[in-house]
Design a protein around this motif. Structure first.
Motif, PDB file in Angstrom:
ATOM      1  N   VAL A  80       0.633  -1.234   0.018  1.00 46.50           N
ATOM      2  CA  VAL A  80      -0.080   0.057   0.021  1.00 46.50           C
ATOM      3  C   VAL A  80       0.989   1.174  -0.057  1.00 46.50           C
ATOM      4  CG1 VAL A  80      -1.762  -1.277   1.387  1.00 46.50           C
ATOM      5  CG2 VAL A  80      -0.226   0.304   2.399  1.00 46.50           C
ATOM      6  N   GLU A  81       0.189   2.259  -0.213  1.00 40.03           N
ATOM      7  CA  GLU A  81       0.860   3.639   0.143  1.00 40.03           C
ATOM      8  C   GLU A  81       0.172   4.560   0.884  1.00 40.03           C
ATOM      9  OE1 GLU A  81       1.825   7.483  -3.048  1.00 40.03           O
ATOM     10  OE2 GLU A  81       0.879   6.002  -3.697  1.00 40.03           O
ATOM     11  N   ILE A  82       0.727   4.768   1.715  1.00 36.34           N
ATOM     12  CA  ILE A  82       0.002   5.662   2.851  1.00 36.34           C
ATOM     13  C   ILE A  82       0.437   7.189   2.810  1.00 36.34           C
ATOM     14  CG2 ILE A  82      -0.174   6.299   5.528  1.00 36.34           C
ATOM     15  CD1 ILE A  82       0.012   3.168   5.882  1.00 36.34           C
ATOM     16  N   THR A  83      -0.462   8.074   2.454  1.00 34.23           N
ATOM     17  CA  THR A  83       0.038   9.735   2.243  1.00 34.23           C
ATOM     18  C   THR A  83      -1.135  10.383   3.365  1.00 34.23           C
ATOM     19  OG1 THR A  83      -1.782   9.760   0.285  1.00 34.23           O
ATOM     20  CG2 THR A  83       0.759   9.310  -0.001  1.00 34.23           C
ATOM     21  N   SER A  84      -1.321  11.680   2.834  1.00 33.05           N
ATOM     22  CA  SER A  84      -2.406  12.549   3.825  1.00 33.05           C
ATOM     23  C   SER A  84      -2.668  13.687   2.899  1.00 33.05           C
ATOM     24  CB  SER A  84      -1.507  13.121   5.169  1.00 33.05           C
ATOM     25  OG  SER A  84      -0.724  13.787   4.789  1.00 33.05           O
ATOM     26  N   ILE A  85      -4.013  13.822   3.288  1.00 32.85           N
ATOM     27  CA  ILE A  85      -4.519  14.890   2.705  1.00 32.85           C
ATOM     28  C   ILE A  85      -5.142  16.251   3.521  1.00 32.85           C
ATOM     29  CG2 ILE A  85      -5.433  13.566   0.376  1.00 32.85           C
ATOM     30  CD1 ILE A  85      -8.138  13.584   1.604  1.00 32.85           C
ATOM     31  N   GLN A  86      -5.342  17.263   3.175  1.00 32.79           N
ATOM     32  CA  GLN A  86      -5.693  18.130   3.733  1.00 32.79           C
ATOM     33  C   GLN A  86      -7.641  18.031   3.958  1.00 32.79           C
ATOM     34  OE1 GLN A  86      -4.357  20.955   5.487  1.00 32.79           O
ATOM     35  NE2 GLN A  86      -6.240  21.374   6.608  1.00 32.79           N
ATOM     36  N   HIS A  87      -7.929  18.018   5.249  1.00 30.83           N
ATOM     37  CA  HIS A  87      -9.414  17.848   5.343  1.00 30.83           C
ATOM     38  C   HIS A  87      -9.904  19.084   4.835  1.00 30.83           C
ATOM     39  CE1 HIS A  87     -13.438  17.592   7.039  1.00 30.83           C
ATOM     40  NE2 HIS A  87     -13.132  16.218   7.306  1.00 30.83           N
ATOM     41  N   PRO A  88     -11.061  19.180   3.846  1.00 34.48           N
ATOM     42  CA  PRO A  88     -11.649  20.582   3.282  1.00 34.48           C
ATOM     43  C   PRO A  88     -12.350  21.383   4.196  1.00 34.48           C
ATOM     44  CG  PRO A  88     -12.824  18.514   2.766  1.00 34.48           C
ATOM     45  CD  PRO A  88     -11.737  17.889   3.470  1.00 34.48           C
TER      46      PRO A  88
ATOM     47  N   ARG B 297     -11.763  21.139   7.920  1.00 34.20           N
ATOM     48  CA  ARG B 297     -11.022  21.346   9.265  1.00 34.20           C
ATOM     49  C   ARG B 297      -9.523  21.536   9.054  1.00 34.20           C
ATOM     50  NH1 ARG B 297     -13.851  15.922  11.480  1.00 34.20           N
ATOM     51  NH2 ARG B 297     -15.976  16.566  11.380  1.00 34.20           N
ATOM     52  N   ASP B 298      -8.855  22.023  10.192  1.00 39.13           N
ATOM     53  CA  ASP B 298      -7.597  22.362   9.865  1.00 39.13           C
ATOM     54  C   ASP B 298      -6.681  21.104  10.501  1.00 39.13           C
ATOM     55  OD1 ASP B 298      -4.920  23.423   9.872  1.00 39.13           O
ATOM     56  OD2 ASP B 298      -5.040  24.685  11.750  1.00 39.13           O
ATOM     57  N   GLN B 299      -6.651  19.971   9.556  1.00 39.49           N
ATOM     58  CA  GLN B 299      -6.063  19.006  10.007  1.00 39.49           C
ATOM     59  C   GLN B 299      -5.686  17.974   8.754  1.00 39.49           C
ATOM     60  OE1 GLN B 299      -9.643  17.394  11.854  1.00 39.49           O
ATOM     61  NE2 GLN B 299      -8.590  15.276  11.127  1.00 39.49           N
ATOM     62  N   GLN B 300      -4.643  17.258   8.876  1.00 39.04           N
ATOM     63  CA  GLN B 300      -4.476  16.254   7.670  1.00 39.04           C
ATOM     64  C   GLN B 300      -4.738  15.130   8.033  1.00 39.04           C
ATOM     65  OE1 GLN B 300      -1.988  16.963   5.187  1.00 39.04           O
ATOM     66  NE2 GLN B 300      -2.351  18.929   5.664  1.00 39.04           N
ATOM     67  N   ILE B 301      -5.386  14.184   7.034  1.00 37.34           N
ATOM     68  CA  ILE B 301      -5.973  13.063   7.283  1.00 37.34           C
ATOM     69  C   ILE B 301      -5.158  12.047   6.501  1.00 37.34           C
ATOM     70  CG2 ILE B 301      -8.008  11.553   6.690  1.00 37.34           C
ATOM     71  CD1 ILE B 301      -9.562  14.192   6.462  1.00 37.34           C
ATOM     72  N   PRO B 302      -4.648  10.912   7.266  1.00 40.92           N
ATOM     73  CA  PRO B 302      -4.017   9.728   6.709  1.00 40.92           C
ATOM     74  C   PRO B 302      -5.067   8.843   5.777  1.00 40.92           C
ATOM     75  CG  PRO B 302      -3.848   9.590   9.196  1.00 40.92           C
ATOM     76  CD  PRO B 302      -4.981  10.741   8.845  1.00 40.92           C
ATOM     77  N   ILE B 303      -4.360   8.501   4.491  1.00 35.54           N
ATOM     78  CA  ILE B 303      -5.076   7.712   3.406  1.00 35.54           C
ATOM     79  C   ILE B 303      -4.240   6.960   2.906  1.00 35.54           C
ATOM     80  CG2 ILE B 303      -5.933   8.158   1.013  1.00 35.54           C
ATOM     81  CD1 ILE B 303      -7.824   9.713   3.129  1.00 35.54           C
ATOM     82  N   LEU B 304      -4.885   5.615   3.018  1.00 42.29           N
ATOM     83  CA  LEU B 304      -4.295   4.440   2.475  1.00 42.29           C
ATOM     84  C   LEU B 304      -4.733   4.322   1.090  1.00 42.29           C
ATOM     85  CD1 LEU B 304      -3.612   1.016   4.211  1.00 42.29           C
ATOM     86  CD2 LEU B 304      -4.795   1.020   1.978  1.00 42.29           C
ATOM     87  N   THR B 305      -3.675   3.764   0.150  1.00 42.84           N
ATOM     88  CA  THR B 305      -4.170   3.634  -1.104  1.00 42.84           C
ATOM     89  C   THR B 305      -3.780   2.320  -1.599  1.00 42.84           C
ATOM     90  OG1 THR B 305      -4.153   5.973  -1.669  1.00 42.84           O
ATOM     91  CG2 THR B 305      -3.996   4.371  -3.729  1.00 42.84           C
ATOM     92  N   TYR B 306      -4.773   1.443  -2.197  1.00 45.98           N
ATOM     93  CA  TYR B 306      -4.642   0.035  -2.545  1.00 45.98           C
ATOM     94  C   TYR B 306      -5.176  -0.201  -3.829  1.00 45.98           C
ATOM     95  CZ  TYR B 306      -4.670  -4.985  -2.945  1.00 45.98           C
ATOM     96  OH  TYR B 306      -4.530  -6.429  -3.075  1.00 45.98           O
ATOM     97  N   GLN B 307      -4.387  -0.418  -5.011  1.00 46.17           N
ATOM     98  CA  GLN B 307      -4.991  -0.627  -6.353  1.00 46.17           C
ATOM     99  C   GLN B 307      -6.126   0.399  -6.444  1.00 46.17           C
ATOM    100  OE1 GLN B 307      -6.340  -4.914  -6.385  1.00 46.17           O
ATOM    101  NE2 GLN B 307      -4.306  -5.586  -6.106  1.00 46.17           N
ATOM    102  N   GLY B 308      -5.754   1.584  -6.610  1.00 43.61           N
ATOM    103  CA  GLY B 308      -6.628   2.667  -6.779  1.00 43.61           C
ATOM    104  C   GLY B 308      -7.688   2.958  -5.946  1.00 43.61           C
ATOM    105  N   GLN B 309      -7.948   2.131  -4.887  1.00 46.98           N
ATOM    106  CA  GLN B 309      -8.794   2.402  -3.947  1.00 46.98           C
ATOM    107  C   GLN B 309      -8.329   3.124  -2.739  1.00 46.98           C
ATOM    108  OE1 GLN B 309     -11.806  -0.964  -3.549  1.00 46.98           O
ATOM    109  NE2 GLN B 309     -10.179  -1.939  -4.297  1.00 46.98           N
ATOM    110  N   THR B 310      -9.181   4.139  -2.070  1.00 44.48           N
ATOM    111  CA  THR B 310      -8.696   4.811  -0.985  1.00 44.48           C
ATOM    112  C   THR B 310      -9.220   4.499   0.434  1.00 44.48           C
ATOM    113  OG1 THR B 310     -10.184   6.773  -1.529  1.00 44.48           O
ATOM    114  CG2 THR B 310      -7.907   6.931  -2.442  1.00 44.48           C
ATOM    115  N   PHE B 311      -8.621   4.425   1.320  1.00 42.89           N
ATOM    116  CA  PHE B 311      -9.280   4.360   2.688  1.00 42.89           C
ATOM    117  C   PHE B 311      -8.947   5.254   3.769  1.00 42.89           C
ATOM    118  CE2 PHE B 311      -8.710   0.343   0.039  1.00 42.89           C
ATOM    119  CZ  PHE B 311      -9.844  -0.449   0.346  1.00 42.89           C
TER     120      PHE B 311
END
Length: 223
Positions: free
Chosen positions: A9-17, A19-33
């Motif tokens: 998997v790939e684990i990144t983060s995105i800015q919550h639209p 809230r002032d926070q980063q959200i951990p996002i896991l990506t697996y075969q084009g799906q996000t969790f």
């Protein structure tokens, strides 16, 4: 759905639209969790039970990520869902302020315990360990030395400001506190002392928090 390894998997983060926070996002075969809960390595069965309950009984699309130091459960989400503030398997559940204040009391209790019983050097190492937890799991308003100092010293019961943590942050914090405390003391006697600090809460607030704690897989760790 799946039990995955870190290399899968790939684990990144995105800015919550919203809230002032980063959200951990896991990506697996084009799906996000997104992150729902974290368990330490010794809680393999608890992690699998939690994951199976979400997938088999609740019909959630989830993955279980297996790493050497921990297990984590992630719920499927479309990135655009965040704009609508939609929950992903409970991963976006805002924590009740009572829960946040109680967890801060337990954090501070363990810090003071280490400082009193093991000395200033170990207390300094504990600060570094907690800072790494906050950084790795992207805790809002906990990403600077000043923020860490505030969280370790503020009176949670009188503080006008508490961090806007969600329930998965609290699950992660309590999980990591137990792991770190056991590593420092070599046993779990610290857990009882940390729970004792909840006497500072009002009887009603203490009952509410302990009911929440006991219904989670973490409850057994903090008894």
């Amino acid at each position: 759905m799946f039990i995955l390894k870190r290399q899968d998997v790939e684990i990144t983060s995105i800015q919550h639209p919203k809230r002032d926070q980063q959200i951990p996002i896991l990506t697996y075969q084009g799906q996000t969790f997104r992150l729902i809960s974290v368990f330490n390595a010794s809680q393999e069965e608890d992690a699998k039970t939690f994951w199976r309950d979400l997938t088999d009984n609740q019909g959630k699309a989830c993955v279980l990520l297996e790493e050497p130091e921990r297990y984590s459960v992630w719920g499927k989400i479309r990135i655009e869902q965040l704009a609508a503030d939609t929950e992903a398997g409970g991963g976006d559940t805002a924590a009740t302020p009572i829960y946040i204040r109680a967890c801060l009391l337990m954090l501070q209790a363990l810090y003071i315990d280490i400082e009193d019983l093991l000395g200033n050097r170990q207390a300094g190492l504990f600060q570094k360990d907690i800072a790494e937890v906050f950084k790795q799991w992207r805790f809002p308003q906990a990403d600077s030395p000043d923020a860490l100092k505030y969280l370790l010293t503020v009176d949670p019961l009188d503080a006008a400001h508490i961090p806007p943590w969600q329930e998965h942050h609290l699950n992660t914090l309590l999980q990591e506190l137990h792991r770190i405390g056991k590593a420092y003391f070599g046993n779990t006697t610290f857990a009882e002392r940390a729970i004792d600090t909840l006497q500072d809460l009002s009887p009603n607030d203490r009952t509410v928090f302990q009911a929440w704690l006991n219904q989670s897989p973490l409850g057994k760790m903090w008894r």
